[in-house]
Design a protein around this motif. Structure first.
Motif, PDB file in Angstrom:
ATOM      1  N   VAL A  57       0.909  -1.206  -0.006  1.00  0.00           N
ATOM      2  CA  VAL A  57      -0.092   0.235   0.028  1.00  0.00           C
ATOM      3  C   VAL A  57       0.890   1.291   0.145  1.00  0.00           C
ATOM      4  CG1 VAL A  57      -0.213   0.081   2.658  1.00  0.00           C
ATOM      5  CG2 VAL A  57      -1.904   1.039   1.029  1.00  0.00           C
ATOM      6  N   VAL A  58       0.373   2.176  -0.586  1.00  0.00           N
ATOM      7  CA  VAL A  58       1.298   3.416  -0.758  1.00  0.00           C
ATOM      8  C   VAL A  58       0.682   4.462   0.635  1.00  0.00           C
ATOM      9  CG1 VAL A  58       2.148   5.696  -1.757  1.00  0.00           C
ATOM     10  CG2 VAL A  58       1.519   3.424  -3.031  1.00  0.00           C
ATOM     11  N   VAL A  59       1.524   4.790   1.591  1.00  0.00           N
ATOM     12  CA  VAL A  59       1.420   5.750   2.660  1.00  0.00           C
ATOM     13  C   VAL A  59       2.412   6.734   2.559  1.00  0.00           C
ATOM     14  CG1 VAL A  59       1.296   5.737   5.057  1.00  0.00           C
ATOM     15  CG2 VAL A  59       0.578   3.619   3.936  1.00  0.00           C
ATOM     16  N   ASP A  60       1.874   8.107   2.620  1.00  0.00           N
ATOM     17  CA  ASP A  60       2.639   9.198   2.489  1.00  0.00           C
ATOM     18  C   ASP A  60       3.667   8.954   1.369  1.00  0.00           C
ATOM     19  OD1 ASP A  60       1.329  10.119   4.863  1.00  0.00           O
ATOM     20  OD2 ASP A  60       2.726   9.216   6.081  1.00  0.00           O
ATOM     21  N   GLY A  61       3.161   8.757   0.336  1.00  0.00           N
ATOM     22  CA  GLY A  61       4.322   8.718  -0.956  1.00  0.00           C
ATOM     23  C   GLY A  61       5.106   7.375  -0.927  1.00  0.00           C
ATOM     24  N   LYS A  62       5.264   6.463   0.136  1.00  0.00           N
ATOM     25  CA  LYS A  62       6.002   5.365   0.473  1.00  0.00           C
ATOM     26  C   LYS A  62       5.326   4.073  -0.001  1.00  0.00           C
ATOM     27  CE  LYS A  62       9.118   5.274   3.785  1.00  0.00           C
ATOM     28  NZ  LYS A  62       9.546   5.416   5.172  1.00  0.00           N
ATOM     29  N   VAL A  63       5.752   3.137  -0.697  1.00  0.00           N
ATOM     30  CA  VAL A  63       5.224   1.837  -0.699  1.00  0.00           C
ATOM     31  C   VAL A  63       5.485   1.005   0.370  1.00  0.00           C
ATOM     32  CG1 VAL A  63       5.150  -0.344  -2.481  1.00  0.00           C
ATOM     33  CG2 VAL A  63       5.438   1.824  -3.231  1.00  0.00           C
ATOM     34  N   LEU A  64       4.766   0.482   1.089  1.00  0.00           N
ATOM     35  CA  LEU A  64       4.982  -0.261   2.344  1.00  0.00           C
ATOM     36  C   LEU A  64       4.149  -1.671   2.298  1.00  0.00           C
ATOM     37  CD1 LEU A  64       4.038   2.440   5.110  1.00  0.00           C
ATOM     38  CD2 LEU A  64       6.291   1.744   4.147  1.00  0.00           C
ATOM     39  N   PRO A  65       5.091  -2.652   2.877  1.00  0.00           N
ATOM     40  CA  PRO A  65       4.409  -4.035   2.812  1.00  0.00           C
ATOM     41  C   PRO A  65       3.174  -4.159   3.841  1.00  0.00           C
ATOM     42  CG  PRO A  65       6.258  -3.790   4.245  1.00  0.00           C
ATOM     43  CD  PRO A  65       6.344  -2.686   3.675  1.00  0.00           C
ATOM     44  N   VAL A  66       2.121  -4.950   3.533  1.00  0.00           N
ATOM     45  CA  VAL A  66       0.848  -5.032   4.281  1.00  0.00           C
ATOM     46  C   VAL A  66       0.841  -6.456   4.902  1.00  0.00           C
ATOM     47  CG1 VAL A  66      -1.470  -5.160   4.082  1.00  0.00           C
ATOM     48  CG2 VAL A  66      -0.422  -3.422   2.814  1.00  0.00           C
ATOM     49  N   TRP A  67       0.712  -6.375   6.310  1.00  0.00           N
ATOM     50  CA  TRP A  67       0.466  -7.516   6.886  1.00  0.00           C
ATOM     51  C   TRP A  67      -0.879  -7.902   7.484  1.00  0.00           C
ATOM     52  CZ3 TRP A  67       5.073 -10.848   8.365  1.00  0.00           C
ATOM     53  CH2 TRP A  67       6.035 -10.509   7.800  1.00  0.00           C
ATOM     54  N   GLN A  68      -1.151  -9.043   7.869  1.00  0.00           N
ATOM     55  CA  GLN A  68      -2.486  -9.213   8.501  1.00  0.00           C
ATOM     56  C   GLN A  68      -1.942 -10.063  10.002  1.00  0.00           C
ATOM     57  OE1 GLN A  68      -6.247  -9.614   6.496  1.00  0.00           O
ATOM     58  NE2 GLN A  68      -5.922 -11.853   7.267  1.00  0.00           N
ATOM     59  N   TYR A  69      -2.631  -9.708  11.004  1.00  0.00           N
ATOM     60  CA  TYR A  69      -2.444 -10.373  12.159  1.00  0.00           C
ATOM     61  C   TYR A  69      -3.731 -11.034  12.772  1.00  0.00           C
ATOM     62  CZ  TYR A  69      -1.314 -11.151  17.189  1.00  0.00           C
ATOM     63  OH  TYR A  69      -1.332 -11.688  18.400  1.00  0.00           O
ATOM     64  N   LYS A  70      -3.780 -12.266  13.051  1.00  0.00           N
ATOM     65  CA  LYS A  70      -4.949 -12.969  13.579  1.00  0.00           C
ATOM     66  C   LYS A  70      -5.217 -12.597  14.887  1.00  0.00           C
ATOM     67  CE  LYS A  70      -6.713 -17.644  13.750  1.00  0.00           C
ATOM     68  NZ  LYS A  70      -6.509 -18.979  13.344  1.00  0.00           N
ATOM     69  N   VAL A  71      -6.278 -11.859  15.329  1.00  0.00           N
ATOM     70  CA  VAL A  71      -6.502 -11.209  16.650  1.00  0.00           C
ATOM     71  C   VAL A  71      -7.294 -12.542  17.330  1.00  0.00           C
ATOM     72  CG1 VAL A  71      -7.781  -9.745  18.187  1.00  0.00           C
ATOM     73  CG2 VAL A  71      -6.587  -8.959  16.451  1.00  0.00           C
ATOM     74  N   THR A  72      -8.346 -13.261  16.820  1.00  0.00           N
ATOM     75  CA  THR A  72      -9.164 -14.085  17.271  1.00  0.00           C
ATOM     76  C   THR A  72      -9.136 -14.996  15.842  1.00  0.00           C
ATOM     77  OG1 THR A  72     -11.388 -13.220  16.819  1.00  0.00           O
ATOM     78  CG2 THR A  72     -10.234 -12.882  18.980  1.00  0.00           C
ATOM     79  N   ASP A  73     -10.268 -16.221  16.172  1.00  0.00           N
ATOM     80  CA  ASP A  73     -10.278 -16.995  15.012  1.00  0.00           C
ATOM     81  C   ASP A  73     -11.174 -16.188  13.813  1.00  0.00           C
ATOM     82  OD1 ASP A  73      -9.290 -19.230  16.093  1.00  0.00           O
ATOM     83  OD2 ASP A  73     -10.935 -20.024  16.974  1.00  0.00           O
TER      84      ASP A  73
END
Length: 114
Positions: A57-73
């Motif tokens: 994703v682009v945030v403040d003009g920078k391309v950043l990696p996107v992660w996902q965290y599983k909080v619960t099932d």
């Protein structure tokens, strides 16, 4: 002091965080601890980088990696990581893009019809 600060990427993410706090407070506290110390550490059961068109994703003009965290099932946090810079002493940021009490459809293989 943690190496990363958590910031909201939008109002919807902040609202989702509040909803999760009301329904999964202990699991969300564990997520906070994980994300402020090592948000890019792969854990096949809980934390992983997204792939394909969801990988960056682009945030403040920078391309950043996107992660996902599983909080619960079902509950998930989706976030971008802006790494710390030791040379400038800039703290890293975890930009919370989405906080959802249910599994997002775009990463659920049983609901993804693409």
């Amino acid at each position: 002091m943690s190496e990363y600060e958590i910031v909201f990427g939008g109002v919807a993410a902040e609202r989702g965080w509040r909803d999760l706090k009301a329904t999964a407070k202990n699991a969300l506290a564990d997520a906070w601890d994980y994300l402020t110390v090592h948000p890019t550490q792969f854990d096949s059961s809980r934390c992983y980088q997204l792939k394909g068109n969801l990988a960056t994703v682009v945030v403040d003009g920078k391309v950043l990696p996107v992660w996902q965290y599983k909080v619960t099932d079902g509950a998930r946090l989706r976030y971008a990581v802006d790494e710390p810079n030791p040379k400038t002493k800039k703290q890293g940021r975890v930009i919370l893009l989405e906080a959802s009490p249910s599994h997002p459809n775009d990463t659920d293989p049983s609901k993804n019809f693409r």
